[in-house]
Design a protein around this motif. Structure first.
Motif, PDB file in Angstrom:
ATOM      1  N   GLN A  76      10.411 -23.426  -4.553  1.00 36.12           N
ATOM      2  CA  GLN A  76       9.637 -24.469  -4.748  1.00 36.12           C
ATOM      3  C   GLN A  76       9.786 -24.889  -6.161  1.00 36.12           C
ATOM      4  O   GLN A  76       9.331 -25.983  -6.580  1.00 36.12           O
ATOM      5  CB  GLN A  76       8.057 -24.293  -4.454  1.00 36.12           C
ATOM      6  N   GLN A  79      11.551 -27.997  -7.150  1.00 34.18           N
ATOM      7  CA  GLN A  79      11.014 -29.398  -6.351  1.00 34.18           C
ATOM      8  C   GLN A  79       9.765 -29.701  -7.126  1.00 34.18           C
ATOM      9  O   GLN A  79       9.350 -31.078  -7.342  1.00 34.18           O
ATOM     10  CB  GLN A  79      10.505 -28.952  -4.964  1.00 34.18           C
ATOM     11  N   GLU A  82      10.680 -31.352 -10.751  1.00 36.84           N
ATOM     12  CA  GLU A  82      11.193 -32.555 -10.462  1.00 36.84           C
ATOM     13  C   GLU A  82       9.983 -33.584 -10.497  1.00 36.84           C
ATOM     14  O   GLU A  82      10.044 -34.692 -11.315  1.00 36.84           O
ATOM     15  CB  GLU A  82      12.058 -32.744  -9.218  1.00 36.84           C
ATOM     16  N   GLN A 103      21.325 -31.696 -15.280  1.00 36.35           N
ATOM     17  CA  GLN A 103      20.591 -32.860 -14.855  1.00 36.35           C
ATOM     18  C   GLN A 103      19.097 -33.002 -15.900  1.00 36.35           C
ATOM     19  O   GLN A 103      18.854 -34.260 -15.952  1.00 36.35           O
ATOM     20  CB  GLN A 103      20.060 -32.335 -13.308  1.00 36.35           C
ATOM     21  N   TYR A 104      18.748 -31.998 -16.108  1.00 35.91           N
ATOM     22  CA  TYR A 104      17.539 -32.217 -16.881  1.00 35.91           C
ATOM     23  C   TYR A 104      17.752 -32.550 -18.159  1.00 35.91           C
ATOM     24  O   TYR A 104      16.863 -33.325 -18.986  1.00 35.91           O
ATOM     25  CB  TYR A 104      16.682 -30.676 -16.842  1.00 35.91           C
ATOM     26  N   GLY A 107      18.641 -36.376 -18.014  1.00 32.17           N
ATOM     27  CA  GLY A 107      17.591 -36.953 -17.835  1.00 32.17           C
ATOM     28  C   GLY A 107      16.476 -37.176 -18.772  1.00 32.17           C
ATOM     29  O   GLY A 107      15.400 -37.717 -18.617  1.00 32.17           O
ATOM     30  N   MET A 198      25.735 -14.729   2.890  1.00 29.65           N
ATOM     31  CA  MET A 198      26.123 -16.228   2.433  1.00 29.65           C
ATOM     32  C   MET A 198      25.519 -16.740   1.297  1.00 29.65           C
ATOM     33  O   MET A 198      24.353 -17.326   1.391  1.00 29.65           O
ATOM     34  CB  MET A 198      25.784 -17.229   3.672  1.00 29.65           C
ATOM     35  N   GLU A 380      22.345 -30.431  -5.204  1.00 33.97           N
ATOM     36  CA  GLU A 380      22.950 -31.219  -3.975  1.00 33.97           C
ATOM     37  C   GLU A 380      24.008 -30.353  -3.382  1.00 33.97           C
ATOM     38  O   GLU A 380      24.106 -30.295  -2.295  1.00 33.97           O
ATOM     39  CB  GLU A 380      23.234 -32.668  -4.453  1.00 33.97           C
ATOM     40  N   GLN A 383      23.156 -27.419  -1.560  1.00 36.60           N
ATOM     41  CA  GLN A 383      22.501 -27.749  -0.403  1.00 36.60           C
ATOM     42  C   GLN A 383      23.516 -27.900   0.635  1.00 36.60           C
ATOM     43  O   GLN A 383      23.293 -27.462   1.808  1.00 36.60           O
ATOM     44  CB  GLN A 383      21.505 -28.883  -0.557  1.00 36.60           C
ATOM     45  N   TYR A 384      24.443 -28.749   0.206  1.00 34.97           N
ATOM     46  CA  TYR A 384      25.624 -28.933   1.334  1.00 34.97           C
ATOM     47  C   TYR A 384      26.384 -27.535   1.472  1.00 34.97           C
ATOM     48  O   TYR A 384      26.771 -27.431   2.660  1.00 34.97           O
ATOM     49  CB  TYR A 384      26.616 -30.017   0.624  1.00 34.97           C
ATOM     50  N   THR A 386      24.944 -24.693   1.778  1.00 37.56           N
ATOM     51  CA  THR A 386      24.352 -23.757   3.042  1.00 37.56           C
ATOM     52  C   THR A 386      24.288 -24.433   4.256  1.00 37.56           C
ATOM     53  O   THR A 386      24.824 -23.990   5.049  1.00 37.56           O
ATOM     54  CB  THR A 386      22.750 -23.747   2.408  1.00 37.56           C
ATOM     55  N   ASP A 387      24.304 -25.973   4.073  1.00 39.06           N
ATOM     56  CA  ASP A 387      24.307 -26.633   5.336  1.00 39.06           C
ATOM     57  C   ASP A 387      25.639 -26.570   6.094  1.00 39.06           C
ATOM     58  O   ASP A 387      25.656 -26.593   7.487  1.00 39.06           O
ATOM     59  CB  ASP A 387      23.986 -28.213   5.095  1.00 39.06           C
ATOM     60  N   LYS A 390      27.239 -22.320   6.876  1.00 36.46           N
ATOM     61  CA  LYS A 390      26.609 -21.630   7.779  1.00 36.46           C
ATOM     62  C   LYS A 390      27.483 -21.641   8.942  1.00 36.46           C
ATOM     63  O   LYS A 390      27.202 -20.846   9.944  1.00 36.46           O
ATOM     64  CB  LYS A 390      25.064 -21.825   7.723  1.00 36.46           C
TER      65      LYS A 390
END
Lengths: 417, 315
Positions: A76, A79, A82, A103-104, A107, A198, A380, A383-384, A386-387, A390
């Motif tokens: 977390q 998240q 952010e 990113q930070y 930003g 993985m 991001e 995340q892809y 993992t998605d 798998k």
């Protein structure tokens, strides 16, 4: 009876309110005495005891700066951060990792430290250059390196002894790893030879580099998952599951591979040095250099301490960050054995922290290590990964199809920068 | 409360004065009433209504890093039409609702009727059935996750005693959703049971006595007395559990690992919303999903309100 209960509740609520008031008064009182309180955002629970010791040392020198630790589990952490950054409520000083630094920094929610470094003549030569570079965005330094982790091949000595097979060493390559994994797999005893997790760091990223592939192109515009080298590396990793030498992905999501390994159900496993504190509970576990592919390669990553742009106590925050970057603190972390401190020369103490493991391999790995790529959309892309991957890991989709989909999504994310 | 004496006075000749007095008194009553509910209303406005308005607005925007956003009109809604994940999540949520709501209501009526009898230790049973309600969803999910563990879980151990190799309850894409449905039903029974119990106790005993005299059997009594008189409660519970089931999230979030291939077949609408809002930082699209969910729930609840006239008996 009921009236009595309501009275009690009212009184309790009232007391709570009073307690709130008294708290408020003490903080305002502190401010009058030039005392400041800064917050320190971290995610590593295992490190909190050491951090508390470090804060005690810090307060011996700076009694007027109170540091409050804010622990958020990694799942977390970013998240929450952010959201906090959006609302201007980030902790004054916080942990940052490579995938998020761009990113930070771009930003503008964390501050560049160049002016402060210059003003205080603070030396960055005390840290490995790759780590300082990791936290440099557009020529500005944003973080002071805290620690680093590289990859090793962990193995269970007991399983090797029982099978009468010599322990892994620096002569090993991919074929040898597969061969031994086959010998060690014992269905009757419920033992698998190798855990083909993985994970990118300490997993398929390392293998892709070992096979001569890349994760991100030099211009940072394309991912390298769909290159033949990467496909071959992923296939090699997944083949352990297909041939029954590794638990399946489903089994590893139900029971973490690290738990299977600690309880002696897995013979070998690639993992980052950050797992040492977990694995040292089993005295049979040792670690060695990861097998060679076409090259020798592992990933390196390290955390740094950064300062939030919304801090109201910039000086106090910088004083604390400087202290966290000192040799004294590095040695405190080294003694505890939880992480490899980034401060050059303090690693020797870390080596001694777990005497039954050959921790030197993690330091040696500095010579052939690759930093985790860091761009604005790294979160991001992960995340892809993992998605999509798998599906390949579970055997529902071929590696070729999976990397095609992954590359398309990831390249789209990259083009948004 | 004080209307009676006033009505008497209306008949007298001082009508004008009195009603004036009533008005001022009523006004001050209103003032105090509003003052008393003000804290709650304020909270409701700040923490519920205003965010709903904002969500609606944000559903027309696209978000960048750290709170920057730009107006993109209907783009998010157009994107929904092609989003296979969204369609799948609606399907998953639909299956979840179809199973949890009717079965959950049926089982909780059953339990409530049984525990409404004079049996020994009924308060112990009531407590036991209610326990899942006061347990945190996270704790429930953790315990069931272990029960469902294919290698070391209790469920598959019991099956192995009979020589059966149990499936991967929580990670087989074909089974995982149904495993979650079981937990959803189990954890919801207690709450509905308590509402049904209170409904059952509101049914006058005389009806049952009369039925007994006429020689009606227990099933006849249940279907001709209990069910019709309980129907307003059943209606209330079905609306509440339908809305609750539409918003299922925590069980899926806790029980299905992020790298599990069962995720596609289990993720609910709210899970997808969470994924876009907080993991992919795609808050505009997430807001659009939330708005869509709101509209769907509104429509279904409205349909229920219309249909209830056919089967709910108020008397």
């Amino acid at each position: 009876m009921k009236k009595w209960l309501i009275m009690l509740l009212t009184v309790m609520l009232g007391l709570l309110g009073l307690a709130g008031c008294s708290n408020g008064e003490t903080t305002s009182g502190d401010a009058k005495d030039d005392k400041v309180e800064i917050t320190y955002g971290v995610w590593g629970k295992a490190q909190v005891p050491v951090i508390n010791d470090v804060i005690k040392l810090f307060n011996e020198k700076h009694p007027n700066i109170k540091v409050k630790v804010e622990l958020t589990p990694y799942g977390q952490y970013f998240q929450k951060l952010e959201t906090a950054a959006t609302g201007g409520a980030m902790p004054d000083v916080l942990w940052m990792n490579g995938p998020h630094i761009a990113q930070y920094a771009e930003g503008k929610v964390i501050i560049p430290l160049n002016d402060l470094i210059k003003k205080d003549n603070y030396s960055l030569d005390n840290y490995p250059k790759s780590l300082v570079d990791l936290y440099t965005v557009d020529g500005k330094v944003y973080g002071i390196p805290k620690d680093f982790d590289t990859t090793g091949l962990f193995y269970n000595k007991k399983i090797f002894d029982e099978a009468g097979i010599p322990y892994p060493d620096d002569t090993w390559d991919w074929n040898k790893l597969k061969e031994v994994a086959e010998k060690l797999t014992n269905k009757d005893k419920g033992i698998w030879g190798f855990g083909a997790m993985m994970e990118n760091q300490g997993g398929y990223y390392d293998l892709i580099w070992q096979n001569g592939g890349h994760i991100l192109s030099k211009d940072g515009k394309q991912v390298g998952f769909d290159t033949p080298e990467a496909i071959e590396a992923l296939k090699y990793n997944i083949s352990f599951i297909k041939e029954g030498l590794s638990p399946t992905l489903a089994q590893m999501t139900e029971t973490a591979a690290s738990e299977l390994f600690i309880s002696g159900k897995l013979a070998m496993k690639l993992d980052g040095s950050y797992m040492v504190p977990d694995y040292r509970v089993n005295p049979d576990i040792d670690v060695t250099i990861p097998p060679k592919g076409k090259n020798r390669a592992v990933s390196i990553h390290g955390l740094s301490n950064v300062i939030a742009a919304n801090t109201k106590h910039k000086d106090a925050a910088w004083t604390f960050v400087k202290f966290l970057g000192s040799k004294e603190v590095a040695e405190e972390f080294a003694k505890s054995g939880v992480v490899i401190p980034a401060y050059n020369g303090s690693q020797d103490m870390w080596l001694k922290s777990v005497p039954n493991m050959n921790l030197q391999v993690f330091i040696d790995a500095l010579e052939y290590s690759n930093p985790l790529p860091s761009v604005k959309s790294t979160g991001e892309i992960w995340q892809y990964e993992t998605d999509v991957l798998k599906k390949a890991w579970a055997g529902e989709e071929s590696v070729e199809d999976a990397v095609k989909e992954l590359s398309k999504k990831a390249n789209e994310a990259l083009s948004k920068n | 409360m004080k209307e009676l004496p006033l009505q008497v006075e209306v008949k007298s000749k001082k009508v004008f004065k009195v009603s004036n007095l009533t008005k001022t008194r009523k006004r001050s009553d209103y003032f105090w009433a509003y003052l008393m509910i003000a804290p709650t209303m304020l909270g409701l406005f700040i923490f519920y209504l205003w965010p709903i308005v904002q969500t609606f607005y944000f559903s027309f925007t696209e978000w960048g890093a750290f709170g920057q956003y730009e107006w993109t009109g209907l783009d998010n809604y157009k994107r929904m039409l092609e989003d296979t994940n969204l369609i799948k999540s609606f399907k998953n949520t639909g299956i979840y609702i179809i199973f949890t709501v009717p079965i959950g209501i049926f089982l909780s009526i059953l339990v409530a009727v049984l525990l409404n009898q004079n049996i020994k230790g009924k308060s112990v049973y009531r407590t036991l059935y209610f326990l899942p309600v006061i347990t945190m969803p996270a704790a429930i999910a953790m315990v069931w996750k272990w029960l469902y563990n294919s290698d070391f879980g209790l469920l598959n151990y019991l099956l192995s005693l009979f020589g059966i190799k149990g499936p991967q309850w929580a990670s087989d894409p074909k089974i995982a959703l149904y495993s979650i449905i079981v937990v959803g039903i189990w954890s919801g029974i207690g709450y509905n049971m308590v509402i049904f119990l209170s409904g059952l106790q509101g049914i006058p005993k005389t009806y049952y006595e009369a039925a007994e005299m006429d020689g009606a059997g227990p099933f006849r009594v249940f279907f001709t007395i209990t069910m019709p008189l309980l129907s307003p409660v059943i209606f209330f519970v079905s609306i509440m559990s339908l809305i609750g089931a539409f918003q299922v999230f925590d069980l899926i979030f806790m029980m299905i690992g992020k790298s599990s291939t069962a995720l596609e077949n289990t993720q609910s609408i709210v899970y997808l919303f969470y994924q876009h809002a907080f993991v992919l930082n795609d808050k505009g699209y997430a807001a659009a999903i939330a708005v869509l969910l709101l509209i769907v729930i509104l429509i279904i609840t409205a349909i229920q309100m219309v249909l209830q006239k056919k089967w709910v008996h108020y008397d």
